[in-house]
Every structure is written in structure tokens, then in C-alpha cells.
Design an enzyme around this catalytic site. Structure first.
Site, PDB file in Angstrom:
ATOM      1  N   ARG A 158       0.851  -1.182   0.000  1.00  0.00           N
ATOM      2  CA  ARG A 158       0.000   0.000   0.000  1.00  0.00           C
ATOM      3  C   ARG A 158       0.890   1.236   0.000  1.00  0.00           C
ATOM      4  O   ARG A 158       2.025   1.195   0.480  1.00  0.00           O
ATOM      5  CB  ARG A 158      -0.905   0.028   1.234  1.00  0.00           C
ATOM      6  N   LYS A 203      -1.930  -2.120   7.481  1.00  0.00           N
ATOM      7  CA  LYS A 203      -3.349  -1.879   7.758  1.00  0.00           C
ATOM      8  C   LYS A 203      -3.789  -2.748   8.933  1.00  0.00           C
ATOM      9  O   LYS A 203      -3.468  -3.936   8.990  1.00  0.00           O
ATOM     10  CB  LYS A 203      -4.178  -2.213   6.513  1.00  0.00           C
ATOM     11  N   HIS A 244      -1.814   2.826  -5.802  1.00  0.00           N
ATOM     12  CA  HIS A 244      -2.588   1.632  -5.465  1.00  0.00           C
ATOM     13  C   HIS A 244      -2.882   0.793  -6.707  1.00  0.00           C
ATOM     14  O   HIS A 244      -3.108  -0.419  -6.606  1.00  0.00           O
ATOM     15  CB  HIS A 244      -3.895   2.023  -4.773  1.00  0.00           C
ATOM     16  N   ARG A 254      -0.405  -1.867  -6.872  1.00  0.00           N
ATOM     17  CA  ARG A 254      -0.725  -2.980  -5.959  1.00  0.00           C
ATOM     18  C   ARG A 254      -1.765  -3.894  -6.604  1.00  0.00           C
ATOM     19  O   ARG A 254      -1.654  -5.124  -6.539  1.00  0.00           O
ATOM     20  CB  ARG A 254      -1.223  -2.409  -4.628  1.00  0.00           C
ATOM     21  N   HIS A 257      -4.041  -9.135   3.382  1.00  0.00           N
ATOM     22  CA  HIS A 257      -5.499  -9.101   3.501  1.00  0.00           C
ATOM     23  C   HIS A 257      -5.950  -9.980   4.664  1.00  0.00           C
ATOM     24  O   HIS A 257      -5.492 -11.120   4.805  1.00  0.00           O
ATOM     25  CB  HIS A 257      -6.159  -9.613   2.222  1.00  0.00           C
ATOM     26  N   TYR A 278      -9.732  -9.894  -7.203  1.00  0.00           N
ATOM     27  CA  TYR A 278      -8.835  -9.851  -8.357  1.00  0.00           C
ATOM     28  C   TYR A 278      -9.113 -10.963  -9.358  1.00  0.00           C
ATOM     29  O   TYR A 278      -8.712 -10.866 -10.517  1.00  0.00           O
ATOM     30  CB  TYR A 278      -7.371  -9.914  -7.891  1.00  0.00           C
TER      31      TYR A 278
END
Length: 292
Positions: A137, A162, A227, A230, A253, A262
Site C-alpha cells: 500500500r 493496515k 494503489h 498494488r 489481507h 482480483y
């Protein structure tokens, strides 16, 4: 330039966020949301009633504020009233807004190469290279320290990503070359990508601007942000048939559902599937003329 005075109320909120080890970007977003509420009210935000907050969210909706911003604002106000003011009941009318998940913009490998070559300087080429080569990120890229590079194990240490979680990201040989090129030029002492004042790292806004400039120079028509790199990292790995659970770990994640998004943009998977129409006996029509 006069430094903005920090009120006791804001100081308490900052302390509450610091106690919970919230990321700097999250703290800025929360403070901004409370300031926006104060501007709407025309008075101190701690005087807001439940009805005031309902009208505030209505105002955000009517002024076409995007759902992600509204949802961030709701989260921020629930924290402010629930934690800092101990008035959780005041936020009972605030609600999250559902936002249909859009397909992410993805660059082709050729577009990524053109973007990196067009980066405005070695520092930004290396930083954008990290965003693509390790799938980080933008906030994680700018927070990297020189000590986070583990060339022996070929890993990048990501501190407090995150959710405040640490993890390791991949460090490919080509990415290591990019980082070494940058290190030989600048010899950054602490931050891998220092800002104008070396005490601080570059900001996410600086990297975002550099990315836009590179996309423009490379004549890439898509809307590109750090992003996007990414997104491209994850999509290109899926196209290489890398297990989606491995990609989930690399991206950091918490839920597999997030990574599964994705799979909706993997081009070669779509191309490789045989349509049921192609399994039918060749269709013949009475009219042999091609359609107009």
C-alpha cells in the site's frame, strides 16, 4: 505561519487514538471528519446531538460526498463520541453506506514498465517499484526504513500495516537492484524514501503526484495511482497461477474475499475458458452470406 492551536478536546482524541496505536493516516482522517462536523454545526463538535449527527450525514449525502468518505466519517464519529466523549448513543442514527465494489484498474506488464521508466527520478522509480514489486500500500511504501530491507532472506519488513499488523513482503532480485541503485545515490540514513526534510519520509501525496506525472509522461490513459500498482501486482500473480491464499498473505489481507476480487479481472483466466458455444457441433445456417 501560525501553528494551529490544539484544543483540549482534540488533544484527548489524539491521545485516545495513540493509546490504540492507530496509524497516522487514520488519525488524520478521524481529526478531519470531526473538524468537518464542527464546520457544519458552527460550534464545538462535542455539543452535537443524535439529531445533529443524522442531519450531518444527510448533508454529506445531499452534497454528493462519496460513500467511502461517508463511511470513514461514520467510523471517525463513532470513535469520537463513543470513546473520547463516552456518548456512544449519540451516533445511533449514523449508518454505513453500501458501495458496489468496482473492478480495480489494472495495468499490463508493458504499461508498468513504461510507468516506472517515466518516474521523475530514481527515488520515485524505486518507490513505485516497491508498490508493484512487493504489492505494498502507498502508506506502507512511504513508511519503509532502510533497516526493513532483508537482502539475506529476500524479504521486506512491513511494520504496522493496515490494522496495525506487521508482516513480511517479498523482495525480488529486480526490486533489490532498484533499491540498491537508489541507496548508492542517496545513502538514506533512516527512512528508505526521505522527504524534503530527511527527518521525515516522503508523504503519500508526494508519491501520488509522482505516479500521476509518470503515467502522463508514459502516455497511459488509465487513471493511475500507486494503489493501481498494488492491484496490478495481485492480478499479474494470479495470471501466473500463484495460489490465491499466497497472494492474500503477500497483500496482508485479513479476508480471502478481499483478495478474491482480483479473480474478476484476470484476463488470461477469462480467455482460457472455453465457451459452451464452442463445444457444439459447428452451426450451419441456410444463408451462407455473412451478416451485414
Amino acid at each position: 505561519m501560525t501553528k494551529e492551536r490544539i484544543t483540549p478536546l482534540r488533544q484527548r482524541m489524539i491521545e485516545d487514538m495513540a493509546i490504540r496505536h492507530m496509524a497516522s493516516e487514520t488519525q488524520r482522517n478521524y481529526i478531519r471528519a470531526v473538524k468537518t462536523l464542527a464546520g457544519f454545526l458552527g460550534r464545538s463538535p462535542d455539543t452535537a446531538t443524535a439529531e445533529d449527527l443524522r442531519l450531518f450525514q444527510l448533508h454529506l449525502t445531499e452534497t454528493h460526498v462519496r460513500p467511502p468518505t461517508i463511511n470513514t466519517t461514520v467510523t471517525a464519529l463513532r470513535f469520537f463520541f463513543g470513546v473520547t466523549l463516552d456518548r456512544a448513543d449519540a451516533t445511533r442514527h449514523l449508518t454505513f453506506v453500501h458501495e458496489p465494489r468496482k473492478l480495480p484498474v489494472v495495468l499490463s506488464p508493458d504499461e508498468v514498465a513504461r510507468l516506472l521508466e517515466a518516474a521523475p527520478g530514481v527515488k520515485y522509480k524505486a518507490a513505485l517499484g516497491v508498490a508493484y514489486g512487493a504489492g505494498l500500500r502507498v502508506s506502507e511504501v512511504v513508511s519503509l526504513k532502510v533497516s526493513d530491507i532483508d537482502s539475506t532472506r529476500m524479504l521486506l519488513r512491513v511494520e504496522r500495516g493496515k490494522g496495525g499488523k506487521d508482516r513480511h513482503a517479498m523482495l525480488s532480485p529486480r526490486l533489490l537492484e532498484l533499491l540498491r541503485d537508489w541507496w548508492r545515490i542517496a545513502r538514506p540514513p533512516v527512512w528508505l524514501f526521505p522527504g524534503q526534510d530527511p527527518i521525515n519520509p516522503i508523504t503519500t501525496r508526494q508519491l501520488d503526484r509522482a505516479c500521476h506525472a509518470a503515467a502522463q509522461t508514459a502516455e497511459i490513459a488509465k487513471r493511475v495511482t500507486p494503489h493501481t500498482l498494488r492491484h496490478s501486482f495481485a492480478t499479474h500473480l494470479l495470471e501466473q497461477n500463484i495460489d490465491i491464499r499466497v497472494i492474500q498473505v503477500l497483500l496482508g489481507h485479513a479476508k480471502l474475499d478481499t483478495t478474491a476480487l482480483y479473480t474478476r479481472v484476470v484476463a488470461n483466466t477469462i480467455r482460457d475458458v472455453m465457451s459452451p458455444l464452442d463445444r457444439l457441433t459447428p452451426l450451419r445456417t441456410r444463408n451462407t452470406e455473412p451478416p451485414a
